[in-house]
Design an enzyme around this catalytic site. Structure first.
Site, short mmCIF file in Angstrom:
data_model
loop_
_atom_site.label_atom_id
_atom_site.label_comp_id
_atom_site.label_asym_id
_atom_site.label_seq_id
_atom_site.Cartn_x
_atom_site.Cartn_y
_atom_site.Cartn_z
N SER A 93 18.42 12.63 8.87
CA SER A 93 18.45 12.08 7.52
C SER A 93 17.75 10.77 7.51
CB SER A 93 19.95 11.61 7.28
OG SER A 93 20.00 11.01 5.74
N ASP A 194 24.29 20.59 1.63
CA ASP A 194 24.07 19.37 1.87
C ASP A 194 24.68 18.45 0.74
OD1 ASP A 194 23.26 16.71 2.48
OD2 ASP A 194 21.55 17.61 3.77
N HIS A 224 25.49 17.84 5.82
CA HIS A 224 24.59 16.90 6.07
C HIS A 224 24.42 16.61 7.41
CE1 HIS A 224 21.66 14.16 5.30
NE2 HIS A 224 22.34 13.00 6.02
#
Length: 258
Positions: A93, A194, A224
Site C-alpha cells: 500500500s 480490495d 487489501h
C-alpha cells in the site's frame, strides 16, 4: 509513544543481497513481519523499519508527514547498501508508494521492486477534501484490517488520521509525477477485491513507469492486506523468485546459482 503488540521494527543480517520492507499507512511492521521473516529465511539481509508516527495511536500519525516516512525507508536502504552488493525494496500500500519513491530517487541503486496493492491515488470523491477539512476533522473511520482470512488482525490504527492522509496525498502526487525516473523492474501483486485501494493506482503505475517493466499478478483470494491473507505464500515465494532472477546469485553466498 506506546506501541501496539508486534509493532517493533525488524532486522536480519544475511547474505550480500538486501531487502528493504515497508509497511503501509496506519499500519506497522506486524503486517509485513511474515514476509520479512520469509526473506530472512531465504538468506537475505532484511530491514523492516517502523515508520514515524505509526504503531501507536492515530493522533501520533497525525503529527508526522510523508518526508519523515520516506527518510526512514531511505535510511534503511542506505544502511543496507553499505553492507550489501544489491538491494531490493518491497512494500504494501503506502509502503509500496514509499519504495517506489526510493527507486525514483536512487534509479541506479535499487535492484528491483515488489509492490503489493500499491497506492498512488484514489477515485473516492470525498478524499479530495482532506487538505481542506483537516484543520477541523482530525480523523475518519479506520481503513485497516481489510483481510479476507477469518481471525487475522492487522493491528492497525483504529481511526484514519486526516492530517497525515492529506500529507500522503502529497506523496502520491510527487511519486506519480516522477514515475518515469524508475529504471528497475517491478513485480506488482494486486488483489482482485480490495476495499482500500482501487484500480486507479495500478493504472497510474503502468501508465507512468515507461522506462521499466511492470509485471502484474492478480491475487484472487485476498483483500487489501494480502501479506496476511490467503495469498501471502504466493507473494512470499514469488518475491524470492523475482529477487533471485535479478540478483543472479544465491542469497547466502553471492556465488553463481546452480
Amino acid at each position: 509513544m506506546a506501541l501496539m503488540p508486534d509493532a517493533e521494527p525488524f532486522s536480519a543480517d544475511g547474505g550480500p543481497v538486501g531487502v528493504v520492507v515497508s509497511h503501509g499507512f496506519t499500519g506497522n511492521p506486524a503486517s509485513m513481519r511474515p514476509w520479512a521473516d520469509h526473506l530472512a529465511a531465504a538468506g537475505y539481509s532484511v530491514r523492516l523499519p517502523l515508520l514515524p508516527g505509526h504503531g501507536g495511536t492515530w493522533q501520533d500519525t497525525n503529527r508526522t508527514r510523508w518526508p519523515q516516512w520516506y527518510d526512514t525507508i531511505e535510511a534503511a536502504f542506505l544502511e543496507l547498501r553499505e553492507r550489501c552488493e544489491r538491494v531490493f525494496a518491497v512494500g504494501l500500500s503506502m509502503g509500496a508508494t514509499l519504495v517506489t519513491r526510493l527507486a525514483e530517487q536512487h534509479p541506479d541503486a535499487v535492484a528491483g521492486l515488489v509492490l503489493v496493492n500499491p497506492a498512488y491515488g484514489t477515485r473516492r470523491f470525498d478524499a479530495r477534501f482532506a487538505p481542506y477539512i483537516s484543520w477541523a476533522v482530525k480523523s475518519r473511520p479506520a481503513i485497516g484490517g481489510d483481510i479476507k482470512k477469518p481471525g487475522v488482525d492487522e493491528e492497525a490504527a483504529d481511526r484514519t488520521p486526516v492530517v497525515a492522509f492529506a500529507s500522503l496525498q502529497k506523496l502520491w502526487k510527487v511519486t506519480v509525477s516522477d514515475l518515469a525516473a524508475v529504471r528497475t523492474p517491478i513485480l506488482m501483486y494486486r488483489s482482485r477485491e480490495d476495499h482500500v485501494v482501487d484500480d486507479l493506482s495500478a493504472e497510474l503505475l503502468k501508465k507512468g513507469a515507461v522506462n521499466t517493466t511492470v509485471r502484474e499478478v492478480m491475487l484472487e483470494n485476498s483483500y487489501h492486506v494480502a501479506t496476511l491473507d490467503y495469498d501471502a505464500p504466493t507473494i512470499f515465494e514469488g518475491s524470492v523468485e523475482f529477487i533471485e532472477s535479478l540478483a543472479g546469485a544465491t542469497p547466502s553466498t553471492g556465488g553463481p546459482k546452480p
